[in-house]
Design an enzyme around this catalytic site. Structure first.
Site, PDB file in Angstrom:
ATOM      1  N   SER A   1      -3.815 -37.355  23.666  1.00 35.46           N
ATOM      2  CA  SER A   1      -2.687 -37.208  22.731  1.00 35.46           C
ATOM      3  C   SER A   1      -1.572 -36.441  23.439  1.00 35.46           C
ATOM      4  O   SER A   1      -1.838 -35.702  24.391  1.00 35.46           O
ATOM      5  CB  SER A   1      -3.152 -36.400  21.507  1.00 35.46           C
ATOM      6  OG  SER A   1      -2.055 -35.890  20.796  1.00 35.46           O
TER       7      SER A   1
ATOM      8  N   TYR B   1      -7.331 -29.245  17.828  1.00 31.91           N
ATOM      9  CA  TYR B   1      -7.132 -30.638  18.242  1.00 31.91           C
ATOM     10  C   TYR B   1      -6.690 -30.688  19.712  1.00 31.91           C
ATOM     11  O   TYR B   1      -7.204 -31.488  20.506  1.00 31.91           O
ATOM     12  CB  TYR B   1      -6.084 -31.287  17.336  1.00 31.91           C
ATOM     13  CG  TYR B   1      -5.836 -32.747  17.602  1.00 31.91           C
ATOM     14  CD1 TYR B   1      -6.797 -33.709  17.298  1.00 31.91           C
ATOM     15  CD2 TYR B   1      -4.631 -33.182  18.147  1.00 31.91           C
ATOM     16  CE1 TYR B   1      -6.563 -35.052  17.529  1.00 31.91           C
ATOM     17  CE2 TYR B   1      -4.385 -34.523  18.381  1.00 31.91           C
ATOM     18  CZ  TYR B   1      -5.356 -35.457  18.068  1.00 31.91           C
ATOM     19  OH  TYR B   1      -5.108 -36.788  18.301  1.00 31.91           O
TER      20      TYR B   1
END
Lengths: 74, 254
Positions: free
Chosen positions: B145, B158
């Protein structure tokens, strides 16, 4: 939902020693978008409820937030 | 005369996780159109069935809970016995976890890490076994990401789970080069998926506008990420390993 536990969880997130159900959410010094996200995370993890930032803002008080979570749990 | 196409995936077999929705479904469809045969993995069986139908013939479904790492080897080996050996895999399955530091929980971090990160390692371990890896033209693609590359508030757990994939990519690129296996990672920006819709509900009304501004080319489509993955799996990328490819509409160029 155990009220005293919920109040203790909210006090922790709002960075104060204790909270009352009548306390206005926006009156807390640390009230900001990150605190709202923390409440969303708490509601999901502890109460299995999905909240949005808009719903939390509309609930106004600690008690209002408690009612919102209770309603979604039922 | 055969058509010149260094991006073809005809004759290649891949396993893909997270295939039931979003970028995983789009990638499965793109890879199948390029000629690849796929083992489609996800926990969501009904979503897998839709992807399978869209991919056409020659692919199989593998419902699997990647959080249970001890079951991965058994399930993948079982699938291989029906499907045949693999040229590689794509680890797309992942969960988001929006939580500011003060609400980060150890339990949630472990769940996140199991799927986003450790499953990648376990899949690599299973894939590189000679009973699973076909032995040539190997390619592994992890999907991280932008938040594995740059910082963002309320994303610390995350980011931890995704940036760890970058370390795994580089380490395995070195370790597996001798086996003819390339290892790369795609770091996508925000694309239009259900996961994004869910996350958007947590923020204020200006969130969509804020998000758009972070991407000079606007929010992406799942296919934008799928094409990069297809490239990394193909022979067109035969000299590419250990790379982290930012597919983010310019998010990290700023």
């Amino acid at each position: 939902m155990e009220i005293e536990i919920f109040k203790a969880e909210m006090a922790e997130l709002l960075e104060v020693d204790s909270v009352e159900l009548t306390d206005e959410l926006s009156s807390f010094e640390c009230w900001d978008s990150l605190t709202i996200l923390s409440i969303i995370a708490l509601a999901g993890e502890k109460y299995n409820v999905t909240l949005s930032a808009a719903e939390i803002n509309k609930s106004h008080t600690v008690g209002g937030l408690k009612e919102l979570i209770k309603l979604k749990m039922s | 005369m055969t058509t010149y196409n260094p991006f073809t995936l005809v004759g290649r077999n891949f396993l893909i996780t997270g295939a039931a929705s979003g970028i995983g479904r789009a990638t499965s469809i793109v890879l199948s159109k390029l000629g690849a045969k796929l083992i489609l993995c996800d926990l969501n069986e009904s979503g897998l069935e839709i992807t399978l139908n869209e991919c056409g013939d020659g692919h199989i479904m593998l419902p699997i809970d990647l959080a249970n790492s001890s079951s991965i080897k058994l399930k993948v080996n079982d699938a291989i016995s029906k499907f045949g050996k693999l040229h590689g895999f794509v680890h797309l399955a992942g969960r988001s976890y929006i939580a500011p530091l003060k609400s980060v929980s150890e339990e949630k971090c472990k769940e996140l890490f199991a799927i986003n990160t450790y499953a990648a390692l376990e899949l690599a371990k299973v894939f590189t076994n000679r009973n699973v890896y076909i032995g040539e033209k190997g390619s592994i693609v992890f999907v991280s990401s932008v938040y594995g590359v740059v910082g963002s508030a309320a994303n610390v757990a995350y980011a931890m789970s995704k940036s760890a994939l970058h370390g795994i990519t580089k380490s395995l690129a070195i370790e597996l080069a001798g086996k003819g296996i390339r290892v790369n990672c795609v770091a996508p920006g925000f694309v239009k998926t259900n996961m994004l819709d869910t996350a958007s509900g947590m923020f204020d009304a200006n969130y969509a506008e804020t998000l758009n501004k972070l991407h000079p080319l606007g929010i992406g489509e799942p296919e934008d990420v799928a094409y990069a993955i297809a490239y990394l799996l193909s022979d067109a990328a035969k000299w590419v390993t250990g790379s982290i490819m930012n597919i983010d509409g310019g998010f990290t160029a700023q």
